[in-house]
Design a protein around this motif. Structure first.
Motif, PDB file in Angstrom:
ATOM      1  N   GLU A  39     106.162  43.192  75.430  1.00 12.37           N
ATOM      2  CA  GLU A  39     106.010  44.582  74.812  1.00 12.37           C
ATOM      3  C   GLU A  39     107.065  45.398  75.540  1.00 12.37           C
ATOM      4  OE1 GLU A  39     102.333  45.836  76.001  1.00 12.37           O
ATOM      5  OE2 GLU A  39     101.388  44.731  74.324  1.00 12.37           O
ATOM      6  N   ARG A  52     102.894  38.832  77.952  1.00 13.03           N
ATOM      7  CA  ARG A  52     102.843  39.727  77.077  1.00 13.03           C
ATOM      8  C   ARG A  52     103.401  41.219  77.495  1.00 13.03           C
ATOM      9  NH1 ARG A  52     100.232  40.134  72.562  1.00 13.03           N
ATOM     10  NH2 ARG A  52      99.557  42.248  71.733  1.00 13.03           N
ATOM     11  N   LEU A  92     103.974  38.133  70.934  1.00  9.53           N
ATOM     12  CA  LEU A  92     103.273  39.198  70.573  1.00  9.53           C
ATOM     13  C   LEU A  92     102.631  38.939  69.262  1.00  9.53           C
ATOM     14  CD1 LEU A  92     105.872  42.418  71.173  1.00  9.53           C
ATOM     15  CD2 LEU A  92     103.659  41.663  72.456  1.00  9.53           C
TER      16      LEU A  92
END
Length: 94
Positions: free
Chosen positions: A7, A3, A83
């Protein structure tokens, strides 16, 4: 793809869009954002997915960003999937 990496890639993609006013204007037009609402939207769940969806939806921009970032285009798609989560495509874990 973690993650955190996803990001970071989305933030890099947003920087890529913002570096060229025409790219950023197109993104904002398609998402309904304005310069005044962009900053607030960046903190909302799903914003990074929208950024990566935008790039993934335009092959020439996807390839340009990937080349600029020194990554294969598949990383952008993998980051988007990470995501969005498994429910984004009707998939469920387990």
């Amino acid at each position: 793809m973690t993650r955190e990496l996803a990001e970071a890639l989305a933030i890099e993609a947003l920087g890529y869009l913002a570096a060229e006013p025409e790219r950023l204007e197109r993104f904002m037009a398609l998402t309904g954002l304005t310069p005044d609402t962009l900053r607030g939207a960046a903190g909302e769940p799903g914003f990074f997915v929208a950024v990566l969806d935008h790039l993934a939806g335009d092959e020439s921009q996807l390839l340009a960003f990937a080349a600029n970032a020194g990554r294969p285009p598949e990383h952008v798609l993998a980051a988007r999937d990470m995501l969005a989560g498994p429910d984004a495509m009707g998939l469920r874990e387990g």
